[in-house]
Design a protein around this motif. Structure first.
Motif, PDB file in Angstrom:
ATOM      1  N   ASP A 229       0.818  -1.215   0.000  1.00 47.03           N
ATOM      2  CA  ASP A 229       0.000   0.000   0.000  1.00 47.03           C
ATOM      3  C   ASP A 229       0.848   1.260   0.000  1.00 47.03           C
TER       4      ASP A 229
ATOM      5  N   GLN B  15       4.124  -2.198 -10.040  1.00 44.54           N
ATOM      6  CA  GLN B  15       2.822  -2.231 -10.702  1.00 44.54           C
ATOM      7  C   GLN B  15       1.906  -3.280 -10.065  1.00 44.54           C
ATOM      8  N   HIS B  16       0.606  -3.046 -10.215  1.00 45.70           N
ATOM      9  CA  HIS B  16      -0.408  -3.972  -9.715  1.00 45.70           C
ATOM     10  C   HIS B  16      -0.263  -4.219  -8.212  1.00 45.70           C
ATOM     11  N   ASN B  17      -0.256  -3.125  -7.441  1.00 47.93           N
ATOM     12  CA  ASN B  17      -0.302  -3.195  -5.981  1.00 47.93           C
ATOM     13  C   ASN B  17      -1.472  -2.334  -5.490  1.00 47.93           C
ATOM     14  N   ASN B  18      -1.416  -1.938  -4.251  1.00 51.36           N
ATOM     15  CA  ASN B  18      -2.487  -1.114  -3.672  1.00 51.36           C
ATOM     16  C   ASN B  18      -1.959   0.244  -3.214  1.00 51.36           C
TER      17      ASN B  18
ATOM     18  N   SER C 139      -1.647   3.950  -2.891  1.00 46.54           N
ATOM     19  CA  SER C 139      -2.633   5.017  -3.124  1.00 46.54           C
ATOM     20  C   SER C 139      -2.031   6.408  -2.982  1.00 46.54           C
TER      21      SER C 139
ATOM     22  N   LEU D 257       4.433   2.148 -11.849  1.00 45.21           N
ATOM     23  CA  LEU D 257       3.380   2.270 -10.854  1.00 45.21           C
ATOM     24  C   LEU D 257       1.986   2.105 -11.470  1.00 45.21           C
TER      25      LEU D 257
ATOM     26  N   ASN E 123      -2.145   0.934  -9.926  1.00 42.51           N
ATOM     27  CA  ASN E 123      -2.227   1.204  -8.499  1.00 42.51           C
ATOM     28  C   ASN E 123      -3.305   2.279  -8.299  1.00 42.51           C
TER      29      ASN E 123
ATOM     30  N   TYR F 150      -5.608   6.514 -12.133  1.00 36.55           N
ATOM     31  CA  TYR F 150      -6.170   5.212 -11.780  1.00 36.55           C
ATOM     32  C   TYR F 150      -7.657   5.149 -12.147  1.00 36.55           C
TER      33      TYR F 150
ATOM     34  N   ARG G  27      -8.702  -1.398 -11.153  1.00 30.71           N
ATOM     35  CA  ARG G  27      -7.877  -2.524 -11.591  1.00 30.71           C
ATOM     36  C   ARG G  27      -8.652  -3.391 -12.577  1.00 30.71           C
TER      37      ARG G  27
END
Length: 311
Positions: free
Chosen positions: A234, A250-253, A255, A280, A283, A306, A309
């Motif tokens: 995060d 990439q492809h995480n949370n 914010s 990034l 996300n 964003y 997802r």
């Protein structure tokens, strides 16, 4: 008549000289030679000069036998699979406790390949191992004992296993480990990392931000490539060294980021000239909202506003 007598005497005396038998002392005799008794002290005699010749004795050398002290049984042979290019080991007086094993693996000089063999633990490795490829197996845990005393290890690849736990000092004790790949496992945290690490690939796991220590990367002064995409982070890992060149998140949370995530707000002259790729995308962060976070970078992070997802 007086002249004939002396001549006859000379002729008779000559015949006696040439027909006389040989001197008995010139005869050569060998006795006391018996084949069946050979081994005892044997004497060869000459009538003119007796001599004594004795048989040399052979030294007996005892070869030690090894047995189990508890059961008094002979120690069984242990099956080992050696590298086909390794040199034969010198004979020793007992079974070696340091003999490496590579069961179900292919062991070449300095490299061990244990791919798709369904092993459930790290195999015993030859002491000279520099490269270990144990991809796509059933390994669930990595312990400190698995890599104890392996100063030559430079690369470990454990891609595609079922690893959920790595003991904290399993890798930090490896002084020359440069490349560590833990991709496609089930990790929720990272262990302590070795000092000379250059590449860490741990994408496609379940790692959360609280599973990475705050100073996990700070002392890694040779780290260049950090791949943590497709996890559950995060936030961007803190205290990244200046040696970082590629950072994949990439492809995480993630914010949000701050002005100090990549740069040093208190030092306007600070430039991260090595960090040329930051990913990034995918996300929950709008990169346009943090323009001051990139002032020390030569290139902007890869990403876009964003929109949710996509799976």
């Amino acid at each position: 008549m007086n002249c004939v007598c002396p001549i006859l005497f000379v002729v008779i005396l000559g015949e006696l000289v040439f027909t006389a038998p040989a001197n008995k002392e010139d005869k050569f005799h060998v006795h006391d030679l018996e084949v069946e008794s050979f081994g005892a002290d044997t004497t060869y005699e000459y009538e003119d000069e007796p001599q004594e010749i004795k048989q040399a004795k052979l030294e007996e050398r005892t070869i030690p036998m090894f047995a189990d002290a508890d059961t008094n049984h002979a120690i069984e042979h242990v099956r080992y699979i050696r590298s086909p290019t390794s040199e034969p080991q010198p004979e020793s007086e007992g079974p070696s406790i340091d003999m490496p094993t590579c069961l179900l693996c292919v062991c070449l000089t300095g490299a061990v390949y244990c791919e798709e063999t369904s092993i459930e633990a790290i195999p015993m490795l030859p002491k000279e191992t520099s490269y270990l490829y144990a991809r796509f197996n059933q390994i669930k845990k990595v312990t400190v004992k698995d890599f104890a005393d392996f100063p030559t290890l430079k690369r470990i690849d454990l891609t595609g296993n079922l690893i959920t736990e790595i003991e904290d000092k399993a890798f930090s004790q490896l002084p020359n480990l440069e490349h560590l790949t833990l991709s496609e496992n089930k990790l929720v945290r990272l262990p302590a990392l070795p000092p000379k690490l250059r590449t860490l690939a741990a994408q496609h796991n379940r790692i959360k931000s609280n599973g990475i220590k705050r100073n996990a990367f700070k002392s890694l002064v040779e780290l260049e490539f950090l791949y943590l995409g497709y996890n559950r982070l995060d936030k961007v890992p803190a205290n990244l060294p200046d040696t970082i060149r590629v950072l994949h998140l990439q492809h995480n949370n993630i914010s949000a980021i701050t002005d100090s995530t990549f740069c040093k707000p208190q030092d306007s002259s600070y430039i991260r000239d090595r960090l040329t790729e930051i990913r990034l995308e995918e996300n929950p962060i709008n990169l346009a909202e943090y323009p001051n976070s990139y002032i020390c970078l030569r290139r902007l992070p890869i990403g876009k506003p964003y929109f949710g997802r996509i799976y």
